[in-house]
Scaffold this motif. Structure first.
Motif, PDB file in Angstrom:
ATOM      1  N   PRO A 167       0.979  -1.537  -0.177  1.00 24.76           N
ATOM      2  CA  PRO A 167      -0.189  -0.019   0.041  1.00 24.76           C
ATOM      3  C   PRO A 167       0.521   1.450   0.228  1.00 24.76           C
ATOM      4  O   PRO A 167       0.038   2.018  -0.476  1.00 24.76           O
ATOM      5  N   ALA A 168       1.801   0.742   0.260  1.00 22.07           N
ATOM      6  CA  ALA A 168       2.553   2.625   0.197  1.00 22.07           C
ATOM      7  C   ALA A 168       2.898   2.693  -1.562  1.00 22.07           C
ATOM      8  O   ALA A 168       3.633   4.040  -1.159  1.00 22.07           O
ATOM      9  N   THR A 169       2.668   2.334  -2.064  1.00 16.04           N
ATOM     10  CA  THR A 169       3.010   2.550  -3.603  1.00 16.04           C
ATOM     11  C   THR A 169       1.911   3.122  -3.973  1.00 16.04           C
ATOM     12  O   THR A 169       1.501   3.141  -5.201  1.00 16.04           O
ATOM     13  N   TRP A 170       1.056   3.091  -3.486  1.00 22.23           N
ATOM     14  CA  TRP A 170      -0.361   3.378  -4.238  1.00 22.23           C
ATOM     15  C   TRP A 170      -0.758   4.878  -3.599  1.00 22.23           C
ATOM     16  O   TRP A 170      -1.895   5.408  -4.126  1.00 22.23           O
ATOM     17  N   GLY A 171       0.090   5.722  -3.070  1.00 26.09           N
ATOM     18  CA  GLY A 171      -0.146   7.301  -3.624  1.00 26.09           C
ATOM     19  C   GLY A 171      -0.994   7.860  -2.163  1.00 26.09           C
ATOM     20  O   GLY A 171      -1.787   8.837  -2.510  1.00 26.09           O
ATOM     21  N   ARG A 172      -1.381   7.302  -1.143  1.00 22.41           N
ATOM     22  CA  ARG A 172      -1.950   8.284  -0.352  1.00 22.41           C
ATOM     23  C   ARG A 172      -1.495   7.584   1.107  1.00 22.41           C
ATOM     24  O   ARG A 172      -1.834   6.370   1.121  1.00 22.41           O
ATOM     25  N   ALA A 173      -1.443   9.061   1.837  1.00 25.10           N
ATOM     26  CA  ALA A 173      -0.541   8.933   3.420  1.00 25.10           C
ATOM     27  C   ALA A 173      -1.474   7.066   3.822  1.00 25.10           C
ATOM     28  O   ALA A 173      -1.275   6.551   4.875  1.00 25.10           O
ATOM     29  N   HIS A 174      -2.852   8.058   4.129  1.00 23.81           N
ATOM     30  CA  HIS A 174      -4.119   7.029   4.948  1.00 23.81           C
ATOM     31  C   HIS A 174      -3.476   5.462   4.499  1.00 23.81           C
ATOM     32  O   HIS A 174      -4.529   4.891   5.287  1.00 23.81           O
ATOM     33  N   LEU A 175      -3.467   5.694   3.908  1.00 21.25           N
ATOM     34  CA  LEU A 175      -3.510   3.714   3.251  1.00 21.25           C
ATOM     35  C   LEU A 175      -2.209   3.054   2.931  1.00 21.25           C
ATOM     36  O   LEU A 175      -2.295   2.110   2.820  1.00 21.25           O
ATOM     37  N   ALA A 176      -1.124   3.986   3.532  1.00 23.32           N
ATOM     38  CA  ALA A 176       0.148   3.700   3.351  1.00 23.32           C
ATOM     39  C   ALA A 176       0.156   2.906   4.817  1.00 23.32           C
ATOM     40  O   ALA A 176       0.988   3.245   5.669  1.00 23.32           O
ATOM     41  N   GLY A 177       0.030   1.305   5.158  1.00 27.72           N
ATOM     42  CA  GLY A 177       0.267   0.340   5.761  1.00 27.72           C
ATOM     43  C   GLY A 177      -0.145  -0.729   6.124  1.00 27.72           C
ATOM     44  O   GLY A 177      -2.124  -0.231   5.567  1.00 27.72           O
ATOM     45  N   GLU A 178      -0.340  -1.158   7.312  1.00 28.98           N
ATOM     46  CA  GLU A 178      -1.819  -2.186   7.295  1.00 28.98           C
ATOM     47  C   GLU A 178      -2.643  -2.156   8.769  1.00 28.98           C
ATOM     48  O   GLU A 178      -2.243  -0.663   9.195  1.00 28.98           O
ATOM     49  N   GLY A 179      -4.033  -2.015   7.937  1.00 26.42           N
ATOM     50  CA  GLY A 179      -4.755  -2.439   8.756  1.00 26.42           C
ATOM     51  C   GLY A 179      -5.702  -0.827   8.710  1.00 26.42           C
ATOM     52  O   GLY A 179      -5.556  -0.523   9.574  1.00 26.42           O
ATOM     53  N   THR A 180      -5.323  -0.247   7.457  1.00 24.65           N
ATOM     54  CA  THR A 180      -6.054   0.691   7.354  1.00 24.65           C
ATOM     55  C   THR A 180      -7.189   0.559   6.445  1.00 24.65           C
ATOM     56  O   THR A 180      -7.947   1.971   6.037  1.00 24.65           O
TER      57      THR A 180
END
Length: 251
Positions: A116-129
């Motif tokens: 998810p870190a490559t998806w371009g949105r910080a709030h989705l960059a990580g597990e459990g989001t």
């Protein structure tokens, strides 16, 4: 018989991306069935009070499943954000060309090794989001299915839900006969007209024939850490062919 193999699926879909929506349009129930599974996901989503609902459309292709998600979320009146993820650059190009009335973002990523870190949105960059994951016609195209399901579970917030919209005929003799008839009588011939050089529609037939039965897929979902796992088949000629699978990350 020559057919595409799982590792070449993204590239093979790149080849048919310009005509894929045409093939989908020739299936009169395709969009309605996606919408029904999307509604199952939306009904089961957590309802965060401090932010929009976050949903990932994993294996979004040209955006048909994303459209179904968007419609279901809007009908439910839920503030939301959608990220469509696919391995095919060509299919994502088609998805981005569509008009979206919701916050929708598309990203290219490998479903077996989600980052998810490559998806371009910080709030989705990580597990459990992520509150929900929608995976339509994806799982059978992935060779490392257990790794895929484990990655989906890691994405979900506690209590988050995954819905898998998928073909499976292993447990139904009637379903297998129907699938063979529809594939070789309709899908493959139409595929030869819209994409004569591509083996993707012959691969589609084979991928369904070789795929898990519904019980096996539910067992995989449980082994990945999901609970309240269940499935149901669609009616009509799709009975025993097309199914909705649901599972929830423990709260």
């Amino acid at each position: 018989m020559t057919h595409a193999t799982a590792p070449s699926v993204p590239e093979t879909f790149d080849e048919v991306a310009p005509t894929y929506d045409l093939m989908v349009a020739l299936n009169p129930g395709y969009h309605a069935q996606l919408r029904r599974s999307a509604e199952v996901l939306v009904a089961a989503l957590p309802r965060p009070e401090d932010r929009p609902v976050r949903v990932v459309d994993l294996g979004c292709g040209s955006g048909a499943s994303t459209r179904a998600l968007e419609a279901a979320l809007q009908a439910a009146g839920l503030p939301h954000e959608i990220v469509g993820v696919d391995g095919s650059a060509g299919m994502l190009e088609q998805a981005r060309r569509k008009t979206w009335t919701s916050p929708v973002h598309f990203a290219q990523d490998d479903a077996e090794h989600l980052d998810p870190a490559t998806w371009g949105r910080a709030h989705l960059a990580g597990e459990g989001t992520v509150d929900g994951v929608f995976a339509a016609y994806l799982v059978r195209n992935v060779s490392a299915r257990d790794a895929l399901l484990a990655g989906i579970v890691r994405l979900l917030v506690p209590g988050g839900t995954v819905v898998i919209h998928e073909y499976s005929v292993r447990e139904s003799r009637v379903g297998r006969r129907v699938w063979d008839a529809v594939s070789w009588g309709v899908v493959v011939p139409l595929g030869l007209l819209t994409a004569p050089r591509s083996p993707i529609y012959r691969y589609l037939w084979r991928s369904v024939v070789d795929f898990d039965g519904t019980e096996q897929l539910r067992s995989r979902m449980v082994a990945a850490g999901l609970e309240d796992v269940r499935s149901r088949s669609f009616g009509g000629w799709q009975r025993g062919v097309l199914h909705t699978f649901v599972g929830r990350r423990p709260a």
